[in-house]
Design a protein around this motif. Structure first.
Motif, PDB file in Angstrom:
ATOM      1  N   PHE A 129      74.321  71.154  67.220  1.00  0.00           N
ATOM      2  CA  PHE A 129      74.887  70.203  66.098  1.00  0.00           C
ATOM      3  C   PHE A 129      76.578  70.772  65.484  1.00  0.00           C
ATOM      4  O   PHE A 129      77.282  69.956  65.429  1.00  0.00           O
ATOM      5  N   LEU A 130      76.595  72.231  65.547  1.00  0.00           N
ATOM      6  CA  LEU A 130      77.912  72.769  65.028  1.00  0.00           C
ATOM      7  C   LEU A 130      79.153  72.335  66.247  1.00  0.00           C
ATOM      8  O   LEU A 130      80.057  71.943  65.828  1.00  0.00           O
ATOM      9  N   TYR A 188      79.727  68.687  66.010  1.00  0.00           N
ATOM     10  CA  TYR A 188      80.270  68.345  64.595  1.00  0.00           C
ATOM     11  C   TYR A 188      81.984  68.638  64.933  1.00  0.00           C
ATOM     12  O   TYR A 188      82.834  67.773  64.727  1.00  0.00           O
ATOM     13  N   ARG A 230      83.408  65.938  67.346  1.00  0.00           N
ATOM     14  CA  ARG A 230      83.560  64.588  66.558  1.00  0.00           C
ATOM     15  C   ARG A 230      84.498  64.683  65.495  1.00  0.00           C
ATOM     16  O   ARG A 230      85.242  63.512  65.421  1.00  0.00           O
ATOM     17  N   PHE A 231      84.806  65.482  64.448  1.00  0.00           N
ATOM     18  CA  PHE A 231      85.225  65.364  63.589  1.00  0.00           C
ATOM     19  C   PHE A 231      86.636  66.428  63.471  1.00  0.00           C
ATOM     20  O   PHE A 231      87.602  66.099  62.803  1.00  0.00           O
ATOM     21  N   ARG A 232      86.546  67.614  64.414  1.00  0.00           N
ATOM     22  CA  ARG A 232      87.631  68.651  64.187  1.00  0.00           C
ATOM     23  C   ARG A 232      88.688  68.716  65.323  1.00  0.00           C
ATOM     24  O   ARG A 232      89.698  69.422  65.074  1.00  0.00           O
ATOM     25  N   LEU A 266      76.365  61.324  65.877  1.00  0.00           N
ATOM     26  CA  LEU A 266      77.456  61.340  65.113  1.00  0.00           C
ATOM     27  C   LEU A 266      78.468  60.179  65.203  1.00  0.00           C
ATOM     28  O   LEU A 266      79.399  60.259  64.284  1.00  0.00           O
ATOM     29  N   GLU A 276      84.863  58.885  59.760  1.00  0.00           N
ATOM     30  CA  GLU A 276      85.266  59.854  58.903  1.00  0.00           C
ATOM     31  C   GLU A 276      85.677  59.525  57.508  1.00  0.00           C
ATOM     32  O   GLU A 276      85.909  60.533  56.643  1.00  0.00           O
ATOM     33  N   ILE A 299      82.914  60.751  55.055  1.00  0.00           N
ATOM     34  CA  ILE A 299      82.971  62.162  54.677  1.00  0.00           C
ATOM     35  C   ILE A 299      84.082  62.514  54.078  1.00  0.00           C
ATOM     36  O   ILE A 299      84.077  63.305  52.958  1.00  0.00           O
ATOM     37  N   VAL A 317      76.822  67.934  55.097  1.00  0.00           N
ATOM     38  CA  VAL A 317      76.121  67.860  56.216  1.00  0.00           C
ATOM     39  C   VAL A 317      74.663  67.505  55.703  1.00  0.00           C
ATOM     40  O   VAL A 317      74.069  66.716  56.520  1.00  0.00           O
ATOM     41  N   LEU A 352      75.432  63.778  57.230  1.00  0.00           N
ATOM     42  CA  LEU A 352      75.420  63.859  58.747  1.00  0.00           C
ATOM     43  C   LEU A 352      73.865  64.207  59.195  1.00  0.00           C
ATOM     44  O   LEU A 352      73.540  63.314  60.120  1.00  0.00           O
ATOM     45  N   CYS A 376      71.935  61.322  61.761  1.00  0.00           N
ATOM     46  CA  CYS A 376      71.764  61.710  62.855  1.00  0.00           C
ATOM     47  C   CYS A 376      70.265  62.572  63.283  1.00  0.00           C
ATOM     48  O   CYS A 376      70.289  63.279  64.152  1.00  0.00           O
TER      49      CYS A 376
END
Length: 296
Positions: free
Chosen positions: A99-100, A103, A106-108, A189, A194, A197, A211, A215, A219
């Motif tokens: 998951f981390l 994430y 997908r987002f960072r 995800l 975005e 969030i 989260v 999130l 998901c």
């Protein structure tokens, strides 16, 4: 029954079109159903019947009895519980790490996201045994970690607890199963924008609230798929415990020994179905618990 008129003037009834479409889908699914029946259902039924038979003088004797299941739940129950404990630890750890990582991709990660996703996919082609033996090289008494620590003078003797231990089994399985957790979670995800969030953060939501409230509910399917894949692969594995676990006894090794060394296929089949039914209960429970997750 409703009817529709085509541009050429012909009248087509909607009911007939719907039935024709259903038959088309059925015909397309027929080859898949035949292959699934021949390769999965029939062999499973065969082994289910075999699990009630017995072995006499190294020969399988047709005889309906629950003796194999009684022995599986009596003599081997502690090993089953221990196996499930390690499998749950492996599945939960892999799912959280997956998951981390999903994430971050997908987002960072930004422009690096496609590259990181490609690296995740490429690790699937590394080979299972190669990864197991790689960790054997890393964690062994003469492995990379012990050699480095001895060279730095931090230890006088190799740390024997690194290898042939439950931790070595869990670490190896997590390394192997991590891509199987990342991919389904990342797929889920992708449905989260975005802007959602950012809106939550603008309203004062902390990272944990984002989260927990956005999130995870969005998901749940990916999380459950990741947990299921990792748990089922870990609970039935017998190669990893044999190579990096040493004398650790797991249920998969017992099943393998019944079909191999012991020549007791009925007991091995009974052990397999006990593990199958117990695994199904675990996955059903995990799905129910995940459905209870509600934003606060």
């Amino acid at each position: 029954m409703k009817a529709s008129r085509r541009p050429d003037g012909l009248v087509i009834r909607d009911g007939a079109m719907r039935i024709r479409g259903q038959w088309s889908v059925a015909w397309m699914m027929t080859p898949v159903a035949i292959i699934f029946t021949l390769l999965f259902i029939l062999p499973s039924l065969n082994y289910f019947v075999l699990s009630f038979w017995r072995v006499a003088a190294f020969r399988v004797v047709p005889d309906f009895s629950f003796a194999n299941y009684a022995r599986a739940l009596g003599q081997h129950l502690p090993v089953l519980l221990y196996t499930f404990k390690l499998a749950l630890l492996t599945a939960v750890t892999t799912t959280v790490l997956g998951f981390l990582l999903a994430y971050v991709i997908r987002f960072r990660a930004g422009r690096l996201a496609p590259f990181l996703l490609l690296v995740t996919l490429l690790t699937l082609f590394g080979g299972y045994l190669m990864k197991v033996y790689a960790w054997k090289t890393i964690l062994g008494n003469e492995g990379v970690i012990n050699t480095a620590l001895l060279g730095l003078g931090l230890i006088d003797q190799p740390i024997t607890s690194l290898f042939y231990s439950p931790g070595a089994v869990v670490v190896t399985l997590v390394h192997f199963l991590l891509p199987f957790a990342v991919l389904p979670i990342f797929s889920s995800l992708r449905g989260v924008e975005e802007a959602e969030i950012e809106s939550a953060r603008d309203l004062g939501a902390s990272g944990w609230r984002v989260v927990s409230d956005i999130l995870v509910p969005r998901c749940q399917t990916g999380i459950l798929a990741a947990f299921s894949l990792c748990f089922l692969a870990a609970v039935g594995d017998y190669v990893t415990p044999a190579i990096v676990g040493g004398t650790i006894s797991m249920f998969g090794r017992i099943i393998e020994s019944q079909f191999g060394q012991a020549f007791n296929a009925p007991l091995g089949a009974a052990l397999s179905f006990v593990m199958l039914f117990a695994s199904a209960l675990v996955l059903i429970t995990a799905g129910l618990l995940l459905r209870l997750w509600r934003p606060r």
